[in-house]
Design a protein around this motif. Sequence first.
Motif, PDB file in Angstrom:
ATOM      1  N   ALA A  81     -48.825 -16.540  59.411  1.00  0.00           N
ATOM      2  CA  ALA A  81     -50.094 -17.289  59.432  1.00  0.00           C
ATOM      3  C   ALA A  81     -51.117 -16.692  58.467  1.00  0.00           C
ATOM      4  N   SER A  82     -51.145 -15.353  58.316  1.00  0.00           N
ATOM      5  CA  SER A  82     -52.156 -14.760  57.439  1.00  0.00           C
ATOM      6  C   SER A  82     -51.833 -15.024  55.968  1.00  0.00           C
ATOM      7  N   LEU A  83     -50.533 -15.132  55.649  1.00  0.00           N
ATOM      8  CA  LEU A  83     -50.143 -15.473  54.270  1.00  0.00           C
ATOM      9  C   LEU A  83     -50.706 -16.839  53.872  1.00  0.00           C
ATOM     10  N   SER A  84     -50.514 -17.821  54.760  1.00  0.00           N
ATOM     11  CA  SER A  84     -50.923 -19.179  54.413  1.00  0.00           C
ATOM     12  C   SER A  84     -52.410 -19.426  54.649  1.00  0.00           C
ATOM     13  N   SER A  85     -53.007 -18.628  55.525  1.00  0.00           N
ATOM     14  CA  SER A  85     -54.428 -18.820  55.839  1.00  0.00           C
ATOM     15  C   SER A  85     -55.294 -18.637  54.593  1.00  0.00           C
ATOM     16  N   ALA A  91     -57.772 -21.312  52.743  1.00  0.00           N
ATOM     17  CA  ALA A  91     -59.172 -21.028  52.393  1.00  0.00           C
ATOM     18  C   ALA A  91     -59.423 -21.339  50.921  1.00  0.00           C
ATOM     19  N   MET A  92     -58.467 -20.961  50.074  1.00  0.00           N
ATOM     20  CA  MET A  92     -58.628 -21.202  48.631  1.00  0.00           C
ATOM     21  C   MET A  92     -58.684 -22.698  48.328  1.00  0.00           C
ATOM     22  N   LEU A 113     -61.428 -27.941  46.977  1.00  0.00           N
ATOM     23  CA  LEU A 113     -61.453 -29.401  47.122  1.00  0.00           C
ATOM     24  C   LEU A 113     -62.893 -29.926  47.224  1.00  0.00           C
ATOM     25  N   PRO A 114     -63.125 -31.165  46.802  1.00  0.00           N
ATOM     26  CA  PRO A 114     -64.458 -31.754  46.999  1.00  0.00           C
ATOM     27  C   PRO A 114     -64.801 -31.826  48.496  1.00  0.00           C
ATOM     28  N   GLY A 144     -57.239 -21.823  57.855  1.00  0.00           N
ATOM     29  CA  GLY A 144     -57.987 -21.354  56.686  1.00  0.00           C
ATOM     30  C   GLY A 144     -58.689 -22.481  55.967  1.00  0.00           C
ATOM     31  N   LEU A 145     -58.022 -23.626  55.903  1.00  0.00           N
ATOM     32  CA  LEU A 145     -58.583 -24.780  55.188  1.00  0.00           C
ATOM     33  C   LEU A 145     -59.833 -25.308  55.882  1.00  0.00           C
TER      34      LEU A 145
END
Lengths: 312, 140
Positions: free
Chosen positions: A117-121, A125-126, A131-132, A209-210
Amino acid sequence: MRLYQYLRLGLLILPFLIPTIAAAAESASLADPELWWLWPLGLFVVCFFMGILAVPAGVGGGVLFVPIVGGFFPFHLDFVRGAGLLVAMASALAAGPSLLRSGLANLRLVMPLALSASLSSMGGAMLGLALPASVVQVLLGIIILGITALMLLARKSDYPQVPQADALSQRLGIGGVFSDMITGREIRWQVHRTPAGIVLFLLIGFLGGLFGVGAGWANVPGLNLLMGVPLKLAAASSSLILSIASASATWYYLNSGAILPMIAVPSVVGMMIGARIGAHLLTILHPAVIRKVVVGMLLFAGVRTLLRGLGV
Amino acid sequence: MTMKNSSPQATEQERYANVLHWGTLVGFLILVGTFLVYVTGMVAGRVPSDQLPHLWTLSATDYIRATGTPQGWHWVEALDKGDFLSLTGIAILSACPMVSIAAVIPVYLRERNFLYAAICFVTVGVLLYSASGIELLHHR
């Protein structure tokens, strides 16, 4: 008891209180810039009540914070998501030590999933900051409505049947025995579908993260229904996974300048104090009623977020 | 509700819990203390507080552009400003999982549980990478 009655009244009028507080702070601070302090004060009050609601409703603070503050306060969604991650992480960090000492959270179960989960989080976030805002808002509205549906429909199993542990979980040594002091039962537990669980937590970490909403809403069903972790163990271990995965995304938001202390700190403090009171109020509040209030608020906030994202 | 753990994993859980407990306590106290210093005006922010209602409606990118807010670890150079001082507690809280995981690696190594030592080592690496801000440099 009188204090509890005031709190109950506060909770019942909360759905009407939040837009009123936000509107009052906005008009006052625009009329007189010296009244800027009404914002952190208003956030503190709103988050205090959300913290009280979150515990009996069985949801994390982040999942309430992002759609509600994002929907009713004028802050840009970037800052709301940054603060939301911090709210989710801080609550999970505070609960972590006692959950580990009591054996409710299991570190060997947590670590492989937290790594995933921390890898993809961080990736989430990035993408979220790239994204708009309108796109993130539409997606957030959809995911909040999805979470609301999950809250209404998801089944739970106190002690799922796991006839055979999978090879990976055996290799990792995940499993054990715990004794439930309430029922007095000794429960031997093991897990299955560990590879699928690791893939699922990649997706959950990414979404957390997103959108900055934490991921307790997805962690618990993933652990309980997919991997067969007993419900109490799943809820506690979920909190620990959330603290690790959220930290990964929080660092990215912090380094990107997307965390404003004036928004984040009153929110974290209000939510943590509220959650402590919420835990004490479990005995006098009716969780089913609170859950209905929360589902109603999420439904309203989800629709509002979706419409704002669509420019309606 | 309390439960008793009868698994042989108590040592690693206890080590993790202790580090997490003290780290979170220190982080939370610093978070509240530095914010009070900032919000009461004892240490003024880099961005005046009365300007914030006009600025926090901007995206993070536009906010940084409008205020000249430093990115990455450059906020540490502005710790004499209240808003950046308040980030100290947030950074400590964000570091808590990383430090707690690092603290259990020796326990796993002592038990010759190299698989979990490796998982913890990689997780600390991921969190360090995220904390370093290196990824941000790639996007400039």
